[in-house]
Design a protein around this motif. Structure first.
Motif, PDB file in Angstrom:
ATOM      1  N   GLU A   6       0.920  -1.291   0.344  1.00 47.70           N
ATOM      2  CA  GLU A   6      -0.100   0.230   0.344  1.00 47.70           C
ATOM      3  C   GLU A   6       0.497   1.004   0.007  1.00 47.70           C
ATOM      4  O   GLU A   6       2.014   1.282   0.675  1.00 47.70           O
ATOM      5  CB  GLU A   6      -1.136   0.101   1.309  1.00 47.70           C
ATOM      6  N   GLY A   8      -0.241   5.892  -0.562  1.00 45.06           N
ATOM      7  CA  GLY A   8      -0.415   7.119  -0.819  1.00 45.06           C
ATOM      8  C   GLY A   8      -1.214   7.797   0.404  1.00 45.06           C
ATOM      9  O   GLY A   8      -2.260   8.672   0.505  1.00 45.06           O
ATOM     10  N   ARG A  19      -5.506   9.470  -1.829  1.00 47.26           N
ATOM     11  CA  ARG A  19      -5.910   8.240  -3.177  1.00 47.26           C
ATOM     12  C   ARG A  19      -4.506   7.045  -2.607  1.00 47.26           C
ATOM     13  O   ARG A  19      -3.876   7.159  -2.848  1.00 47.26           O
ATOM     14  CB  ARG A  19      -5.767   8.852  -4.724  1.00 47.26           C
ATOM     15  N   SER A  21      -3.171   3.283  -2.660  1.00 48.62           N
ATOM     16  CA  SER A  21      -2.717   2.866  -4.227  1.00 48.62           C
ATOM     17  C   SER A  21      -2.515   1.220  -3.401  1.00 48.62           C
ATOM     18  O   SER A  21      -2.262   1.147  -2.059  1.00 48.62           O
ATOM     19  CB  SER A  21      -1.670   2.947  -5.003  1.00 48.62           C
ATOM     20  N   CYS A  22      -2.709   0.383  -4.340  1.00 44.35           N
ATOM     21  CA  CYS A  22      -2.250  -1.126  -4.106  1.00 44.35           C
ATOM     22  C   CYS A  22      -1.900  -1.691  -4.681  1.00 44.35           C
ATOM     23  O   CYS A  22      -1.785  -2.351  -5.448  1.00 44.35           O
ATOM     24  CB  CYS A  22      -3.075  -2.127  -3.103  1.00 44.35           C
ATOM     25  N   ALA A  23      -0.089  -2.137  -4.446  1.00 46.41           N
ATOM     26  CA  ALA A  23       0.350  -2.654  -5.561  1.00 46.41           C
ATOM     27  C   ALA A  23       0.374  -3.829  -6.033  1.00 46.41           C
ATOM     28  O   ALA A  23       0.953  -4.608  -4.360  1.00 46.41           O
ATOM     29  CB  ALA A  23       1.450  -1.768  -6.470  1.00 46.41           C
ATOM     30  N   ARG A  71      -9.313  -0.044  -9.517  1.00 45.01           N
ATOM     31  CA  ARG A  71      -8.326  -1.298 -10.292  1.00 45.01           C
ATOM     32  C   ARG A  71      -7.900  -0.897 -11.426  1.00 45.01           C
ATOM     33  O   ARG A  71      -8.562  -0.321 -12.494  1.00 45.01           O
ATOM     34  CB  ARG A  71      -8.251  -2.685  -9.972  1.00 45.01           C
ATOM     35  N   ASP A  72      -6.501  -0.597 -11.900  1.00 41.53           N
ATOM     36  CA  ASP A  72      -5.808  -0.840 -12.867  1.00 41.53           C
ATOM     37  C   ASP A  72      -5.646  -2.356 -13.332  1.00 41.53           C
ATOM     38  O   ASP A  72      -4.701  -2.163 -12.278  1.00 41.53           O
ATOM     39  CB  ASP A  72      -4.503   0.208 -12.900  1.00 41.53           C
ATOM     40  N   THR A  77      -2.982  -3.202  -9.538  1.00 44.97           N
ATOM     41  CA  THR A  77      -2.654  -2.012  -8.860  1.00 44.97           C
ATOM     42  C   THR A  77      -4.663  -1.825  -8.394  1.00 44.97           C
ATOM     43  O   THR A  77      -5.147  -1.580  -9.366  1.00 44.97           O
ATOM     44  CB  THR A  77      -1.983  -0.710  -8.748  1.00 44.97           C
ATOM     45  N   TYR A  79      -7.123   1.045  -6.080  1.00 43.64           N
ATOM     46  CA  TYR A  79      -7.278   2.095  -5.239  1.00 43.64           C
ATOM     47  C   TYR A  79      -8.002   2.091  -4.322  1.00 43.64           C
ATOM     48  O   TYR A  79      -9.175   1.762  -4.891  1.00 43.64           O
ATOM     49  CB  TYR A  79      -7.271   3.261  -7.104  1.00 43.64           C
ATOM     50  N   CYS A  95      -4.978  -3.216   2.656  1.00 40.44           N
ATOM     51  CA  CYS A  95      -5.216  -3.959   1.338  1.00 40.44           C
ATOM     52  C   CYS A  95      -5.271  -5.502   1.506  1.00 40.44           C
ATOM     53  O   CYS A  95      -5.040  -5.977   2.027  1.00 40.44           O
ATOM     54  CB  CYS A  95      -4.716  -3.549  -0.241  1.00 40.44           C
TER      55      CYS A  95
END
Length: 119
Positions: A6, A8, A19, A21-23, A71-72, A77, A79, A95
């Motif tokens: 995580e 952000g 925002r 993020s979780c990669a 998500r992307d 990732t 979000y 996450c």
């Protein structure tokens, strides 16, 4: 082994936005679902939002209309867009993802990111 990282979090004034993020270390489409949880000091961890592999979304009543999960897939990732933040949103945000291997369900967690909302 799956890793979730995580980022952000930070300090923001009430009414502001962040925002998260979780990669993930693997394709997020392989997960059954991905979620955001949070834990405030002295309280139990609570569900915030979820998105399934099919794209179905669910948001906790306490954040509905203010937080959006997305998500992307290309970036693997997840979000969490957080708007109109309140002091009661202060917590460590985690996450979570679950993955089925045959009939076994594996659960993964990130290390958490601190969100602090000042009044």
């Amino acid at each position: 082994q799956v890793q979730l990282v995580e980022s952000g979090g930070g300090l923001v004034q009430a009414g502001g936005s962040l925002r998260l993020s979780c990669a993930a270390s693997r394709s997020i489409l392989s997960f059954n679902a991905m979620r955001w949880y949070r834990q405030a000091p002295g309280k139990q961890r609570e569900f915030v939002a979820r998105i399934t592999s099919f794209g179905s979304r669910e948001t906790a009543d306490s954040v509905k209309g203010r937080f959006t999960i997305s998500r992307d897939n290309a970036k693997n990732t997840l979000y969490l867009q957080m708007n109109s933040l309140k002091p009661e949103d202060t917590a460590v945000y985690y996450c979570n993802a679950d993955l089925y291997v045959d009939t076994r369900r594996d659960d993964y967690w990130g290390q958490g990111t601190q969100v602090t909302v000042s009044s």
